[in-house]
Motif scaffolding. Structure first.
Motif, short mmCIF file in Angstrom:
data_model
loop_
_atom_site.label_atom_id
_atom_site.label_comp_id
_atom_site.label_asym_id
_atom_site.label_seq_id
_atom_site.Cartn_x
_atom_site.Cartn_y
_atom_site.Cartn_z
N GLN A 21 -9.80 -2.97 8.59
CA GLN A 21 -9.30 -3.13 7.22
C GLN A 21 -9.38 -4.59 6.78
O GLN A 21 -9.72 -4.88 5.63
CB GLN A 21 -7.85 -2.65 7.11
CG GLN A 21 -7.70 -1.14 7.15
CD GLN A 21 -6.24 -0.71 7.01
OE1 GLN A 21 -5.33 -1.51 7.19
NE2 GLN A 21 -6.04 0.56 6.69
N ALA A 22 -9.08 -5.50 7.70
CA ALA A 22 -9.13 -6.92 7.36
C ALA A 22 -10.56 -7.32 6.98
O ALA A 22 -10.78 -8.06 6.02
CB ALA A 22 -8.62 -7.77 8.52
N ASP A 54 -8.95 4.70 5.61
CA ASP A 54 -9.09 3.34 5.11
C ASP A 54 -9.73 3.31 3.73
O ASP A 54 -9.33 2.55 2.87
CB ASP A 54 -9.99 2.51 6.05
CG ASP A 54 -9.23 2.10 7.31
OD1 ASP A 54 -8.04 2.47 7.43
OD2 ASP A 54 -9.82 1.41 8.15
N GLU A 63 -8.42 1.34 0.54
CA GLU A 63 -9.26 0.27 0.00
C GLU A 63 -9.64 0.53 -1.46
O GLU A 63 -9.69 -0.40 -2.27
CB GLU A 63 -10.51 0.09 0.86
CG GLU A 63 -10.17 -0.62 2.16
CD GLU A 63 -11.15 -0.32 3.30
OE1 GLU A 63 -10.79 -0.59 4.44
OE2 GLU A 63 -12.24 0.22 3.01
N HIS A 91 -12.89 -5.31 5.78
CA HIS A 91 -13.21 -4.72 4.48
C HIS A 91 -12.60 -5.51 3.33
O HIS A 91 -13.24 -5.73 2.31
CB HIS A 91 -12.72 -3.27 4.41
CG HIS A 91 -13.78 -2.30 4.79
ND1 HIS A 91 -13.72 -1.55 5.94
CD2 HIS A 91 -14.94 -1.99 4.19
CE1 HIS A 91 -14.81 -0.82 6.02
NE2 HIS A 91 -15.56 -1.07 4.97
N LEU A 92 -11.35 -5.89 3.52
CA LEU A 92 -10.66 -6.66 2.48
C LEU A 92 -11.42 -7.96 2.22
O LEU A 92 -11.65 -8.36 1.08
CB LEU A 92 -9.22 -6.94 2.90
CG LEU A 92 -8.38 -7.73 1.89
CD1 LEU A 92 -8.22 -6.98 0.58
CD2 LEU A 92 -7.00 -8.06 2.48
N PHE A 113 -0.69 -4.33 4.56
CA PHE A 113 -2.15 -4.16 4.60
C PHE A 113 -2.75 -5.55 4.73
O PHE A 113 -2.25 -6.47 4.09
CB PHE A 113 -2.63 -3.50 3.29
CG PHE A 113 -4.11 -3.29 3.22
CD1 PHE A 113 -4.68 -2.12 3.70
CD2 PHE A 113 -4.95 -4.28 2.69
CE1 PHE A 113 -6.06 -1.94 3.64
CE2 PHE A 113 -6.32 -4.09 2.64
CZ PHE A 113 -6.87 -2.92 3.11
N PRO A 114 -3.78 -5.78 5.49
CA PRO A 114 -4.44 -4.84 6.39
C PRO A 114 -3.66 -4.65 7.70
O PRO A 114 -3.02 -5.56 8.17
CB PRO A 114 -5.78 -5.53 6.67
CG PRO A 114 -5.54 -6.98 6.45
CD PRO A 114 -4.44 -7.10 5.45
N ARG A 115 -3.77 -3.45 8.23
CA ARG A 115 -3.09 -3.13 9.49
C ARG A 115 -4.03 -3.20 10.68
O ARG A 115 -3.58 -3.19 11.82
CB ARG A 115 -2.52 -1.70 9.44
CG ARG A 115 -1.28 -1.58 8.62
CD ARG A 115 -0.78 -0.15 8.66
NE ARG A 115 0.14 0.11 7.57
CZ ARG A 115 1.44 -0.15 7.61
NH1 ARG A 115 1.96 -0.65 8.71
NH2 ARG A 115 2.20 0.09 6.58
N THR A 150 0.83 -1.20 0.00
CA THR A 150 0.00 0.00 0.00
C THR A 150 0.87 1.26 0.00
O THR A 150 0.50 2.26 -0.58
CB THR A 150 -0.98 0.00 1.19
OG1 THR A 150 -0.29 -0.44 2.35
CG2 THR A 150 -2.14 -0.92 0.91
#
Ligand code: IMP
Ligand code: MG
Length: 380
Positions: A280-281, A249, A253, A283-284, A274-276, A219
């Motif tokens: 975020q995890a 984020d 994303e 969303h991914l 990523f994800p941090r 990222t």
């Protein structure tokens, strides 16, 4: 007209260019104008949402007799009406009692939808119901209901574009595309590489992309690239970074989503940095699952904190970064790493995809173990 397009997880190829649709719409509008030229009254043009929105717009601007507009949606709700029809009309915006209604549909396939709707409208008191559809699949249409106006007939294949969707996507294309059966889209396989500073993530990631044909997504690199290219996203990111603020984020994303979109032929991605956070995890995860994909494995390079300490200090000395040689600063970086990543690790442990690799040893020794792991997912 674009070449092959990816809608969700399927490829589509050009089928009906907009110019041909326009001509077909011209012709059908002319027939309707002819039939309603001397009509005594004001018919209601009824747009069947969502699919017919673009077609209705194109059709209406060609109509030359006085008409009103209304729209409806059919739910799959099971409620029984006098006709025995088990669908519910949502949002019919005006009364149709005693009126002539011209129903505008995007496509008639088996004809179930349009026959249900026809019965529903008569049940609601319409005096007369005419049907106008942009497309008809005559090979599948099995009903007796007369379709008054058909702009174009097509073969029995799945299409998207000009209002038509595949799982709610693809409606915005101006041309119509057909499902490409020649390519069975194989789901990409994605991986995360994890590890404390100095664990050799970058080094291993470079060897992984070389050997396994995965795309490396850092990222940090993506942000620097957007900024250098002066894209709107890059400018937004730069403003935030210059103010010392974190890039939200959603921006990160968005960059990842476009990387996925722009590399439909990649075997998969290896995410680095990523994800941090757990947010975020999550969303991914959602982003990938919308594509029928997921994180197949998290490769976690494990080295003891003492080794992290030594490697950071060694690197700082070589690169002459005085700050990074201070023990308390190094300890702080290590603590921050643990505090931040532990919840993300827990998230992936919960999904059963977390895999640890001993990160001590030579670069090649470690890569031997990383390769053995990836071979399980990406056999040659
Ligand atoms: P029917 O009830 O079988 O006639 O199906 C009509 C509905 O199915 C349409 O209103 C569309 O929502 C959907 N549909 C049928 N064929 C296609 C297609 O090829 N692409 C996208 N949607 C389709
Ligand atoms: Mg529809």
């Amino acid at each position: 007209m674009e070449g092959r397009i990816l809608v969700k997880d399927r490829y589509f190829v050009p089928y009906i260019p907009y110019e041909r649709l326009e001509k077909a719409i011209d012709a059908v509008a002319e027939r309707i104008n002819h039939d309603f030229k001397h009509f005594n009254g004001t018919p209601i043009i009824l747009c069947v949402l969502n699919g017919s929105i673009l077609f209705t717009g194109e059709l209406m601007k060609r109509l030359t007799f006085p008409c009103e507009f209304s729209s409806i949606r059919l739910s799959s709700y099971e409620g029984t009406l006098s006709t025995g029809v088990t669908r519910k009309v949502l949002g019919l915006t005006s009364s149709i009692k005693g009126r002539t209604v011209i129903v505008v549909e995007d496509i008639v396939d088996t004809g179930k939808t349009i026959t249900d709707l026809h019965a529903l409208l008569l049940d609601a008191g319409a005096a007369d119901v005419k049907i106008c559809t942009m497309l008809l699949k005559p090979d599948v249409y099995k009903k007796d209901l007369k379709l008054d106006y058909v702009a174009m007939e097509i073969e029995n294949r799945f299409i998207v574009g000009f209002g038509l969707d595949y799982d709610q996507l693809g409606r915005n294309y101006k041309d119509i595309y057909i499902l490409d059966n020649s390519v069975e889209k194989t789901a990409m396989k994605h991986f995360l590489i994890f590890g404390p500073p100095g664990a050799g993530k970058g080094t291993q990631a470079a060897k992984i992309i070389d050997r396994f044909g995965l795309r490396h997504v850092s990222t940090g690199d993506l942000l620097r690239r957007e900024i250098a290219a002066g894209t709107p996203l890059g400018l937004q990111a730069k403003t935030l970074i210059d103010k010392g603020e974190l890039v939200p984020d959603s921006v990160v994303e968005g960059m990842i989503a476009s990387e996925l979109d722009n590399n439909p032929d990649a075997k998969g991605f290896i995410f680095d940095g990523f994800p941090r956070t757990t947010a975020q995890a999550e969303h991914l995860d959602a982003m990938l699952s919308a594509r029928g994909e997921k994180i197949n494995a998290v490769i976690s390079l494990m080295i003891p904190d003492e080794t992290v300490f030594e490697r950071i200090r060694h690197r700082a000395e070589i690169e002459n970064r005085v700050d990074d040689t201070k023990p308390e600063i190094i300890r702080n970086r290590i603590d921050t790493y643990h505090a931040k990543t532990e919840p993300v690790i827990a998230f992936y442990k919960g999904k059963g995809v977390y895999r640890e690799i001993d990160g001590l040893g030579t670069i090649d020794e470690v890569f031997g173990k990383v390769s053995a792991l990836l071979d399980e997912y990406l056999p040659a």
